[in-house]
Motif scaffolding. Structure first.
Motif, PDB file in Angstrom:
ATOM      1  N   VAL A 147      -1.655  -2.781   7.547  1.00 14.82           N
ATOM      2  CA  VAL A 147      -1.445  -3.899   6.598  1.00 14.82           C
ATOM      3  C   VAL A 147      -2.765  -4.273   5.926  1.00 14.82           C
ATOM      4  N   ILE A 148      -3.821  -4.388   6.718  1.00 14.63           N
ATOM      5  CA  ILE A 148      -5.132  -4.775   6.161  1.00 14.63           C
ATOM      6  C   ILE A 148      -5.624  -3.706   5.168  1.00 14.63           C
ATOM      7  N   LEU A 152       0.378  -9.114  -3.283  1.00 11.30           N
ATOM      8  CA  LEU A 152      -0.608  -8.323  -4.033  1.00 11.30           C
ATOM      9  C   LEU A 152       0.067  -7.109  -4.675  1.00 11.30           C
ATOM     10  N   TYR A 185      -0.207  -1.154  13.245  1.00  9.48           N
ATOM     11  CA  TYR A 185       0.483  -1.831  12.131  1.00  9.48           C
ATOM     12  C   TYR A 185      -0.470  -2.825  11.442  1.00  9.48           C
ATOM     13  N   ALA A 186      -1.193  -3.600  12.254  1.00 11.10           N
ATOM     14  CA  ALA A 186      -2.120  -4.596  11.694  1.00 11.10           C
ATOM     15  C   ALA A 186      -3.188  -3.913  10.841  1.00 11.10           C
ATOM     16  N   VAL A 220      -9.511 -10.779   1.559  1.00  8.96           N
ATOM     17  CA  VAL A 220      -8.301 -10.185   1.002  1.00  8.96           C
ATOM     18  C   VAL A 220      -7.059 -11.034   1.316  1.00  8.96           C
ATOM     19  N   TRP A 276       0.666 -14.212  12.625  1.00  6.75           N
ATOM     20  CA  TRP A 276      -0.494 -13.558  11.998  1.00  6.75           C
ATOM     21  C   TRP A 276      -0.050 -12.355  11.155  1.00  6.75           C
ATOM     22  N   LEU A 277       0.802 -11.525  11.734  1.00  9.92           N
ATOM     23  CA  LEU A 277       1.244 -10.313  11.030  1.00  9.92           C
ATOM     24  C   LEU A 277       2.058 -10.653   9.786  1.00  9.92           C
ATOM     25  N   SER A 300       0.131  -9.329   1.489  1.00 13.95           N
ATOM     26  CA  SER A 300      -0.054  -7.959   1.025  1.00 13.95           C
ATOM     27  C   SER A 300       1.080  -7.569   0.066  1.00 13.95           C
ATOM     28  N   ARG A 349      -3.820  -1.560   3.394  1.00 12.69           N
ATOM     29  CA  ARG A 349      -3.008  -1.604   2.164  1.00 12.69           C
ATOM     30  C   ARG A 349      -3.429  -2.780   1.293  1.00 12.69           C
ATOM     31  N   SER A 350      -3.690  -3.927   1.960  1.00 14.36           N
ATOM     32  CA  SER A 350      -4.092  -5.127   1.214  1.00 14.36           C
ATOM     33  C   SER A 350      -5.424  -4.903   0.527  1.00 14.36           C
ATOM     34  N   ARG A 351      -6.366  -4.289   1.228  1.00 13.91           N
ATOM     35  CA  ARG A 351      -7.697  -4.042   0.644  1.00 13.91           C
ATOM     36  C   ARG A 351      -7.572  -3.162  -0.596  1.00 13.91           C
ATOM     37  N   LEU A 361       0.414  -6.238  -8.653  1.00 12.42           N
ATOM     38  CA  LEU A 361       0.000  -4.950  -9.223  1.00 12.42           C
ATOM     39  C   LEU A 361       1.131  -4.315 -10.026  1.00 12.42           C
ATOM     40  N   SER A 407      -4.904  -2.802  -2.554  1.00 11.24           N
ATOM     41  CA  SER A 407      -4.273  -3.543  -3.655  1.00 11.24           C
ATOM     42  C   SER A 407      -5.213  -4.594  -4.224  1.00 11.24           C
ATOM     43  N   SER A 408      -6.020  -5.210  -3.368  1.00  9.49           N
ATOM     44  CA  SER A 408      -6.832  -6.352  -3.811  1.00  9.49           C
ATOM     45  C   SER A 408      -7.931  -5.954  -4.783  1.00  9.49           C
TER      46      SER A 408
END
Lengths: 256, 44
Positions: free
Chosen positions: B25-26, A231, B21-22, A15, A220-221, A228, B28-30, A235, B32-33
């Motif tokens: 984020v992951i 993306l 938070y991490a 992702v 990283w964040l 994100s 939300r990305s999944r 959308l 949307s992806s």
């Protein structure tokens, strides 16, 4: 019989991740574990602060990261506003960095408040450093709220970039508040001007490890968050395209 | 350790907030992806 191996299997969808962020993530996790072990169990208690100095290994890097994040938001916003470098990627970096900055500023406020309870006997006081920090925190929450207002991506980018350039001016005020006013909060004790504070080697190492780990965590964040956001923008764009196509089809049907 | 509750709480708040938070984020990305093909993602 299924003879497929991991070599001919389709690549796993990470992702927003890449080989780099994966490696960085592992490094950050290892650093976090080391920081917790050193901060909580190995580093010695301070002569003056006692055991409460352990909170500093989370509080100081948190505050440093918030400053860094807000400065990066300012720089990215300037890059967006400058015509030669105008790109929505800068806007997304600014937004991601501000979000992470608010997170770390919140962490710094809470850990500082816990430290204050031990050292000063109170969770909060309207001291210059604490008040300006709280004001900075609220300003960037406002910045994130402004990013969430409606409009096109370009409108969002322009208005939030202007706000970020104004908000970043608060950082020197927060940083120098301990010198400008009489405050309970101590001045910079490790990297301050003319400081004569002597720190145990392991305490100093733990503090710098915290700064490094938090900085890598920030990278990283922000990388993941800005991807994100990309993306989400894609959308939004495809949703708008679909709505326009549907509207055109509807209009041509009525015309016939 | 004196004031262990405050000290441990500060570490839980710090690493718990970053972890939450991490994960957010992951997730939300999944989400949307699913609707954005891989070849449209410049980083992949």
């Amino acid at each position: 019989m299924n003879t497929s191996t991991s070599l001919d299997a389709p690549p796993r969808d990470r992702v927003t991740g890449t080989q780099f962020t994966r490696g960085l993530g592992i490094l950050v996790l290892a650093g976090m574990v080391l920081l917790i072990v050193l901060g909580l169990f190995v580093s010695p208690a301070d002569v003056n602060q006692g055991e409460s100095v352990r909170i500093m290994y989370a509080h100081v890097p948190g505050a440093w990261l918030a400053y860094l994040a807000f400065v990066i938001t300012g720089i990215s916003s300037a890059a967006y506003l400058w015509k030669r470098t105008r790109s929505l990627t800068w806007d997304r970096i600014a937004g991601a960095s501000a979000e992470v900055g608010v997170l770390f500023m919140g962490i710094s406020l809470i850990t500082g408040s816990l430290w204050g309870r031990i050292t000063w006997g109170t969770y909060w006081t309207w001291d210059a450093r604490l008040t300006t920090t709280a004001f900075l925190f609220v300003t960037y929450i406002g910045y994130l709220a402004v990013r969430g207002l409606g409009g096109t991506h370009q409108q969002r980018a322009r208005r939030s970039a202007v706000l970020a350039l104004l908000a970043v001016l608060e950082i020197p005020l927060v940083h120098f508040s301990v010198e400008l006013w009489n405050t309970l909060h101590q001045e910079a004790s490790v990297a301050g001007r003319g400081t004569d504070v002597e720190m145990d080697g392991l305490m100093l190492f733990t503090l710098f490890l915290g700064v490094i780990v938090f900085t890598l965590m920030y990278v990283w964040l922000v990388l993941h968050r800005q991807r994100s956001l990309a993306l989400e923008d894609m959308l939004d764009d495809s949703g708008l395209d679909n709505a326009l196509t549907a509207r055109r089809a509807e209009a041509s049907g009525v015309a016939r | 350790m004196d004031n262990a509750g405050f000290i441990v709480a500060s570490y839980i708040v710090t690493f718990g907030a970053v972890g939450a938070y991490a994960v957010g984020v992951i997730r939300r990305s999944r989400k949307s992806s699913r609707e954005v093909p891989r070849d449209q993602r410049p980083w992949s």
